[in-house]
Write a protein that holds these residues in place. Structure first.
Motif, PDB file in Angstrom:
ATOM      1  N   ALA A  15       0.800  -1.122  -0.150  1.00 32.16           N
ATOM      2  CA  ALA A  15       0.041   0.148  -0.012  1.00 32.16           C
ATOM      3  C   ALA A  15       0.870   1.367   0.020  1.00 32.16           C
ATOM      4  N   VAL A  16       2.166   1.250  -0.190  1.00 31.21           N
ATOM      5  CA  VAL A  16       2.849   2.309  -0.126  1.00 31.21           C
ATOM      6  C   VAL A  16       3.479   2.393  -1.485  1.00 31.21           C
ATOM      7  N   LEU A  17       2.922   3.583  -2.422  1.00 31.37           N
ATOM      8  CA  LEU A  17       3.063   3.396  -3.788  1.00 31.37           C
ATOM      9  C   LEU A  17       3.891   4.576  -4.076  1.00 31.37           C
ATOM     10  N   GLU A  18       4.972   4.330  -5.212  1.00 31.96           N
ATOM     11  CA  GLU A  18       5.789   5.583  -5.462  1.00 31.96           C
ATOM     12  C   GLU A  18       5.539   5.918  -7.043  1.00 31.96           C
ATOM     13  N   GLY A  19       5.614   7.084  -7.302  1.00 34.38           N
ATOM     14  CA  GLY A  19       5.023   7.624  -8.661  1.00 34.38           C
ATOM     15  C   GLY A  19       5.118   9.240  -8.520  1.00 34.38           C
ATOM     16  N   HIS A  20       4.080   9.576  -9.287  1.00 29.24           N
ATOM     17  CA  HIS A  20       3.432  10.989  -9.314  1.00 29.24           C
ATOM     18  C   HIS A  20       1.888  10.988  -9.386  1.00 29.24           C
ATOM     19  N   PHE A  21       1.504  11.183  -7.856  1.00 32.37           N
ATOM     20  CA  PHE A  21       0.049  11.081  -7.703  1.00 32.37           C
ATOM     21  C   PHE A  21      -0.707  12.425  -7.378  1.00 32.37           C
ATOM     22  N   ILE A  22      -1.704  12.410  -7.719  1.00 36.19           N
ATOM     23  CA  ILE A  22      -2.676  13.664  -7.357  1.00 36.19           C
ATOM     24  C   ILE A  22      -3.679  13.184  -6.226  1.00 36.19           C
ATOM     25  N   LEU A  23      -3.448  13.616  -5.238  1.00 33.06           N
ATOM     26  CA  LEU A  23      -4.073  13.393  -3.952  1.00 33.06           C
ATOM     27  C   LEU A  23      -5.413  13.857  -3.853  1.00 33.06           C
ATOM     28  N   THR A  24      -6.333  13.295  -3.172  1.00 29.36           N
ATOM     29  CA  THR A  24      -7.597  13.782  -2.780  1.00 29.36           C
ATOM     30  C   THR A  24      -7.606  15.177  -2.716  1.00 29.36           C
ATOM     31  N   SER A  25      -6.657  15.722  -1.900  1.00 32.16           N
ATOM     32  CA  SER A  25      -6.603  17.353  -1.660  1.00 32.16           C
ATOM     33  C   SER A  25      -6.303  18.093  -2.794  1.00 32.16           C
ATOM     34  N   GLY A  26      -5.869  17.495  -4.069  1.00 30.52           N
ATOM     35  CA  GLY A  26      -5.247  18.189  -5.106  1.00 30.52           C
ATOM     36  C   GLY A  26      -3.995  18.646  -5.207  1.00 30.52           C
ATOM     37  N   LEU A  27      -3.437  18.295  -4.157  1.00 29.40           N
ATOM     38  CA  LEU A  27      -1.903  18.420  -4.237  1.00 29.40           C
ATOM     39  C   LEU A  27      -1.120  16.992  -4.742  1.00 29.40           C
ATOM     40  N   ARG A  28       0.027  17.266  -5.328  1.00 32.46           N
ATOM     41  CA  ARG A  28       0.845  16.235  -5.810  1.00 32.46           C
ATOM     42  C   ARG A  28       2.000  15.604  -4.849  1.00 32.46           C
ATOM     43  N   SER A  29       2.103  14.107  -4.926  1.00 34.96           N
ATOM     44  CA  SER A  29       2.903  13.842  -4.225  1.00 34.96           C
ATOM     45  C   SER A  29       3.554  12.490  -5.082  1.00 34.96           C
ATOM     46  N   PRO A  30       5.017  12.451  -4.500  1.00 39.49           N
ATOM     47  CA  PRO A  30       5.727  11.182  -5.153  1.00 39.49           C
ATOM     48  C   PRO A  30       5.409   9.924  -4.531  1.00 39.49           C
ATOM     49  N   VAL A  31       4.569  10.003  -3.276  1.00 36.26           N
ATOM     50  CA  VAL A  31       4.212   8.645  -2.346  1.00 36.26           C
ATOM     51  C   VAL A  31       2.753   8.821  -2.282  1.00 36.26           C
TER      52      VAL A  31
END
Length: 192
Positions: A15-31
């Protein structure tokens, strides 16, 4: 349960994924923490929520009448945590973009704890507090499995986190070059 133990459970479920993610908040994260991969395992979910219930019990003084989960992410952890607290679990859900307590009634003055899965900005908790206070409930605390802000997010009531795990998050127009070079995916539940 310590942060490292919580993260070990997430890792054991993939469940710990790495990449480029759009979070529910709208922010972007590498995890991205894909809690659905944890929640599909009753034993892992039970271990996390029992530990969260123990922490809530230790930090909240007085009785708790309800555990409230914001749909959709808070449904499973709220239910499982309420089981260990031995109080009813109810939930709020979006109706025309606003959280409503549609399927339940709540007594004025009822003491509630909101239980969420993962907190980044705290928006769902703040919106849940607004809904519940409008109904006359007393929100005594909020709780989550993981606080991605490591204690920096203010939700308006005490926030009890089973784990604090600060992961970088960026506005879409302020991405570091290495993240901007990867295509973004949105695995979360809320459309932004």
């Amino acid at each position: 349960m310590h942060t490292s133990e919580v993260l070990d459970i997430f890792r054991s479920a993939g469940a710990v994924l790495e990449g480029h993610f759009i979070l529910t908040s709208g922010l972007r994260s590498p995890v991205f923490l894909q809690k659905a991969r944890v929640f599909m395992h009753a034993d892992k979910t039970e271990a996390l929520c029992k530990a969260l219930a123990d922490k809530i019990r230790a930090e909240v003084k007085g009785d708790i009448d309800y555990v409230v989960g914001p749909a959709i992410g808070g449904l499973i952890p709220a239910y499982e945590t309420s089981r260990h607290l031995k109080v009813p679990a109810i939930w709020v859900e979006r109706e025309q973009g606003t959280f409503r307590l549609r399927r339940f009634e709540i007594e004025k003055g009822a003491r509630v704890v909101i239980v969420e899965d993962i907190v980044t900005t705290g928006l769902s908790i703040r919106e849940t507090i607004e809904c519940l206070r409008a109904l006359g409930a007393e929100v005594v605390a909020a709780a989550c499995i993981i606080d991605r802000s490591a204690g920096k997010t203010d939700v308006g009531v005490p926030l009890i986190a089973l784990a604090e795990y600060e992961v970088p998050a960026y506005p879409a127009d302020q991405l570091p070059p290495e993240l901007a070079a990867i295509p973004a995916v949105k695995p979360g539940s809320r459309n932004i």
